[in-house]
Enzyme design. Structure first.
Site, PDB file in Angstrom:
ATOM      1  N   ASP A 164     -28.053 -22.575  21.896  1.00 29.33           N
ATOM      2  CA  ASP A 164     -26.577 -22.691  21.128  1.00 29.33           C
ATOM      3  C   ASP A 164     -26.767 -22.631  19.095  1.00 29.33           C
ATOM      4  O   ASP A 164     -26.336 -22.828  18.176  1.00 29.33           O
ATOM      5  CB  ASP A 164     -26.239 -23.601  21.313  1.00 29.33           C
ATOM      6  CG  ASP A 164     -25.834 -24.393  22.178  1.00 29.33           C
ATOM      7  OD1 ASP A 164     -25.655 -23.510  23.296  1.00 29.33           O
ATOM      8  OD2 ASP A 164     -25.687 -25.327  23.006  1.00 29.33           O
ATOM      9  N   ASP A 208       6.556   4.782  -6.070  1.00 34.52           N
ATOM     10  CA  ASP A 208       5.940   4.532  -4.791  1.00 34.52           C
ATOM     11  C   ASP A 208       5.709   4.335  -3.618  1.00 34.52           C
ATOM     12  O   ASP A 208       5.566   4.171  -2.786  1.00 34.52           O
ATOM     13  CB  ASP A 208       4.705   5.461  -5.549  1.00 34.52           C
ATOM     14  CG  ASP A 208       4.121   3.703  -6.379  1.00 34.52           C
ATOM     15  OD1 ASP A 208       4.439   3.413  -6.813  1.00 34.52           O
ATOM     16  OD2 ASP A 208       2.140   3.967  -5.910  1.00 34.52           O
ATOM     17  N   GLY A 239      -2.698   7.194   3.893  1.00 32.00           N
ATOM     18  CA  GLY A 239      -1.189   7.684   4.895  1.00 32.00           C
ATOM     19  C   GLY A 239      -0.727   8.121   4.088  1.00 32.00           C
ATOM     20  O   GLY A 239      -0.899   9.543   4.179  1.00 32.00           O
ATOM     21  N   LEU A 240      -0.435   7.653   2.840  1.00 26.10           N
ATOM     22  CA  LEU A 240       0.376   8.327   2.099  1.00 26.10           C
ATOM     23  C   LEU A 240      -0.919   9.991   1.558  1.00 26.10           C
ATOM     24  O   LEU A 240       0.305  11.106   1.558  1.00 26.10           O
ATOM     25  CB  LEU A 240       0.732   7.625   0.604  1.00 26.10           C
ATOM     26  CG  LEU A 240       1.579   8.647   0.168  1.00 26.10           C
ATOM     27  CD1 LEU A 240       3.442   9.190   0.083  1.00 26.10           C
ATOM     28  CD2 LEU A 240       2.066   7.842  -1.896  1.00 26.10           C
TER      29      LEU A 240
END
Lengths: 517, 428
Positions: A36, A274, A409-410
């Site tokens: 542990d 944008d 992504g853009l």
């Protein structure tokens, strides 16, 4: 018995460790087998702490079991006191020690240590990490905090931040500044940064700011009842929530509401031209209840996203998360089953996931960008820079964190105009996936594949007879990757609703026209 | 065969009294062996029967995010399982059915015992037997314990390999068995060297797949590649196989002596041995010399972790010019690390087991130039100004045999070179 691959929460004694490690001059004596001690590395490696957690493990072994584990506990507790001289000790058992029923709390009480000894009852086989943190903090407060005269000026306690918390360190600074701007100073921040002596003077504050209900709600309720301290219900994550928080603090304290918005950028960034392409991005939210609730509001009101699914892994927060989901016309996913969350995401095909490290992982597998908004976290979520989630700066940070995967992504979208270019062909994959194509494992080993589905149909269409014809499939590939999932799903739903068995190029465009807004 | 200009050993450490202290340990439990074993055995799944803590340990130790769906999982015990053992067996059947339905590619299933399953005496041997009958022949089900009350860290691999030995088919073939999970590239190098000497057939335990043609019998001789395989060693001996004792193949000297022990057993001519090993030996020496520049004359302190400590101390003192202050190991099996102890010059404290606070006191007093320790201690010691090496890297990184000898020295020299490189005083 339940099959688990990844877990969102550790066991309750790890929650207790998060409280103890955040504090100073407190020591945790934990009845536990040697393995542990792994939990130490959560703090020293993942959080990069420069000190070992203040935990002494009794480290019993098999050969001790028939003999005298109780004595082992007493020796460990005495040694820990002698070595560390803490102001208070908390004692408890991990899952294995719970089975051997030694009663560490009772034993510690009989030892007559000259400091308060606080026994913890953390049922390992029923409860989890957040419960452990909440219960531990509650027991510490209940034992040490006493009613006392209020400070002359209006002060507040900040409660909830712990070690290994998601940006807790920076949130403390942000909330302290919000209150300071209203003329309210801080009495105690706890558990993180406080000592048992600090806990003892918590009663001097006029009210409590409950930063994270997961880890401090029990203590907040107790202090409201026993110390007559109201607590704030709004968690100031996001612009709207921060404003509501300020109003709530004004109402509780009687001080005038004031919010310095000179550094606030989220609203303007959201409005900037944008950001138009962010409109209606389909996002899925998952994490701890507090962060998911905040994220739901930010996503829909402050970013203009469409929340297509949400949920949390901690059942303690199920009620408010279900209510928020219902308000948004959704059904919440309340589960601590990683595989179930993955199935939901697979079926929804969101354009972005806002989740934990687990969802980042699912996203990597499914090729969906993900931003991390909640624990469980990884070393990368403890940045060296100031990166809060709460208050004005938190809103700015959140805008950046969420938008970056979509900005990439853009970029991909723009690059798509050059799709015939040898560098930007479809198989190259989006740049924010770190040079890896989706579903390729990072270590070079064979990647686990999603369940095979005919023609790559999404989850709910597997059993149907809808088939993508080759031309349609080819046409689909021409659609930018970050809207392709949505297009595929919409087309399949469109086809299924009309009993169309084969999807042709025409079906694709009919569906597109149908869903066009 | 090893006419190497080495330091005199001043008698070796085999008879040095061992410091044994009993207290808190800072070491992983045997469950963590699963993390490298599941990469090595490509058709195996490791199902821990344990608590939420076990599941949390595995994902923390695995770095949380390494694999999309690893070939290990946890059947988490719940209150109802603790109430009655019959229930737990039924529950386990259900979990395994669910698992095998989800992963039909699995050919070997290991039921892995944990602390809680050991304490409640859940009979996993019985469960494995029952499931083998039920799922044969497509899946073989075995069990072993990786619990923290029975095993530390690398002992998990030992327990796993030992569990495989009794079910290996009998063979009377004269063969060499290499025992221990190594990265593929390293394993291939070792086999390449041995085959070049005309030694064969060579088999490896664990094999990458269950259907490998692997048997064992009285004509089998075996060499251990890892010093923590005591139980596997015993299990193989019980099957009639014979151990070839040698120093472990770390560094140029260790590798040469390890190969020499095998070569001698198979009657390899000295000329041939020399011919095969000369070039890689020279390369290893050169690579070690480069990396060892930063290590020469520096002191080192080992906290117990992987059981590689004694062979590594031998390598670092004899080939890299380091001075060992304390060499701590979780367990010392003299039958296995005896040859390494013989080569380790007297001087360092040899300690077994741990009381971590007392050992930290000793380390801080000694102020070693480099401290080898587990992940829980590394950053706190760095904060106190001690350069550290995470012991766990020694298990995951290819470090065996000639071509990795320079990398092995490099693992130790990097923290020291970094400390020399950083000029942070102005920033502090």
């Amino acid at each position: 018995m339940k099959l688990t691959v990844w877990t969102y929460e550790g066991p309750p004694h790890v929650g207790a460790m998060r409280v103890a490690t955040g504090m100073t001059d407190l020591h945790y004596v934990l009845h536990a087998p040697q393995g542990d001690t792994y939990a130490d590395l959560l703090f020293t490696m993942i959080e990069r702490r420069d000190h070992r957690p203040p935990v002494t493990y009794t480290t019993f072994q098999a050969r001790d079991l028939g003999a005298d584990t109780a004595n082992l506990f007493k020796t460990a507790a005495q040694d820990a006191y002698d070595r560390f001289k803490p102001q208070a000790i908390i004692v408890g058992a991990s899952c294995t020690a719970e089975l051997i029923q030694d009663d560490p709390g009772g034993m510690a009480e009989t030892m007559g240590l000259p400091v308060p000894t606080i026994p913890l009852e953390l049922p390992s086989y029923q409860r989890k990490e957040n419960f452990g943190a909440d219960e531990t903090f509650f027991q510490i407060v209940k034992t040490l905090a006493k009613p006392m005269a209020r400070t002359k000026q209006i002060t507040a306690n900040l409660i909830g931040p712990t070690a290994l918390g998601f940006r807790h360190r920076d949130d403390i600074q942000e909330v302290t500044a919000l209150l300071s701007d209203m003329g309210i100073s801080i009495n105690v921040v706890a558990p993180m940064t406080s000592s048992p002596a600090d806990i003892a003077r918590m009663g001097a504050a006029h009210f409590n700011v409950l930063m994270y209900p997961e880890t401090a709600e029990s203590a907040a309720r107790w202090m409201e009842r026993e110390l007559d301290q109201p607590y704030t219900k709004t968690v100031p994550i996001g612009v709207g929530a921060t404003r509501d928080f300020i109003a709530e603090v004004a109402a509780i304290s009687g001080n005038e509401a004031y919010l310095d918005t000179s550094r606030l950028r989220l609203p303007w960034y959201s409005k900037s031209v944008d950001s138009t392409y962010l409109t209606g991005k389909r996002v899925f939210l998952f994490g701890d209840g507090t962060h998911v609730l905040a994220a739901a509001r930010i996503a829909s009101d402050e970013m203009g996203f469409e929340v297509v699914g949400m949920g949390c892994y901690n059942r303690e927060m199920a009620r408010p998360v279900r209510a928020k989901a219902k308000e948004m016309g959704l059904t919440a996913t309340i589960t601590d089953d990683y595989l179930e969350v993955e199935r939901v995401i697979e079926a929804l095909q969101p354009e972005m996931i806002l989740g934990t490290q687990m969802e980042r992982h699912i996203g990597k597998r499914l090729g969906i960008p993900c931003a991390v908004i909640s624990a469980p976290v990884h070393v990368q979520d403890f940045p060296a820079r100031y990166s809060p989630q709460m208050g004005i700066e938190g809103a700015n940070v959140i805008f950046d964190t969420w938008v970056h995967p979509l900005v990439m992504g853009l970029e991909e979208h723009l690059l798509h105009m050059f799709r015939e270019d040898f560098e930007f062909h479809d198989a190259a994959g989006p740049s924010h996936h770190g040079g890896h194509k989706p579903a390729t494992s990072v270590d070079g080993g064979p990647a686990p594949q999603p369940a095979a589905s005919p023609g790559g149909l999404s989850g709910e269409m597997k059993n149907g007879s809808v088939i993508w014809l080759a031309d349609a499939e080819k046409e689909l590939k021409k659609i930018p990757f970050f809207v392709r999932g949505k297009a595929r799903r919409n087309t399949e739903v469109f086809a299924a609703e009309r009993g169309v068995a084969e999807i042709s190029v025409d079906t694709l465009y009919e569906a597109k026209a149908h869903y066009a807004r | 065969m090893t006419e190497l200009p080495r330091l005199p050993t001043s008698g070796g450490c085999r008879e040095t009294p061992i410091l044994k202290q009993r207290g808190q340990r800072e070491v992983f439990c045997g469950l963590t062996g699963i993390i490298w074993l599941h990469r090595k055995m490509q058709d195996a799944f490791f199902l821990v029967i344990g608590s939420r803590t076990c599941a949390h340990l595995l994902q923390s130790a695995a770095g949380v995010m390494i694999f999309a769906e690893p070939r290990f999982g946890t059947a988490i015990l719940e209150e109802t399982d603790l109430a009655g053992l019959a229930d737990a067996q039924d529950e386990l059947d259900k979990v395994v059915d669910e698992l095998l339905t989800r992963r039909p590619d699995i050919k070997q299933l290991f039921l892995v015992g944990s602390c809680p399953s050991e304490v409640i005496k859940l009979d996993l041997a019985k469960a494995a037997e029952r499931m083998t009958q039920r799922h044969a022949p497509s899946v073989r089900v075995l069990n072993f314990s990786g619990s923290g009350i029975e095993t530390t860290f690398t002992q998990g691999e030992d327990a796993c390999l030992a569990s495989m030995v009794p079910v290996l088919p009998e063979t009377d073939d004269r063969q060499l068995l290499l025992v221990g999970a190594l990265p593929d590239v390293v394993e291939e190098q070792a086999i390449g060297l041995l085959e070049a000497m005309g030694i064969g057939p060579i088999k490896v335990l664990p094999a990458p797949r269950a259907d490998a043609d692997l048997g064992v019998g009285k004509n089998t001789v075996y060499a251990l590649t890892q010093p923590f395989l005591g139980d596997t060693h015993d299990a193989l001996t019980r099957r009639g196989a014979r151990h070839l004792p040698a120093p472990f193949p770390f560094g140029e000297e260790g590798t040469t002596q390890w190969l020499a022990a095998i070569a001698s057993e198979f009657g390899v001519a000295p000329d041939l041995f020399e011919q095969v090993t000369a070039a890689p030996r020279a390369r290893a020496r050169k690579a070690i010399a480069q990396a060892a520049e930063a290590l020469n004359g520096k002191s080192i302190f080992f906290f117990p972790d992987s059981q590689l400590e004694i062979p590594l101390a031998r390598f670092l003192t004899r080939e890299c010019g380091m001075e060992a202050i304390e060499v701590g190991a979780p367990f010392i099996h003299k039958g296995l690390v005896g040859p390494d102890l013989d080569l380790l010059a007297t001087g360092p404290t040899i300690s077994e087991g741990q009381d971590v606070d007392l050992q930290l006191d000793r380390a801080k007093a000694a102020k070693p130039d480099l401290t080898v320790c587990g992940l829980g201690l590394a950053n706190p010691l760095e904060a106190e100004g001690l350069a550290t090496k995470w012991a766990i890297e020694l298990v995951f990184t290819p470090v065996h045999f000639y071509e990795q000898a320079g990398d092995l020295a490099g693992l130790f020299s990097r923290p020291i070179r970094r400390a020399a490189l950083l000029k942070l005083e102005a920033a502090e």
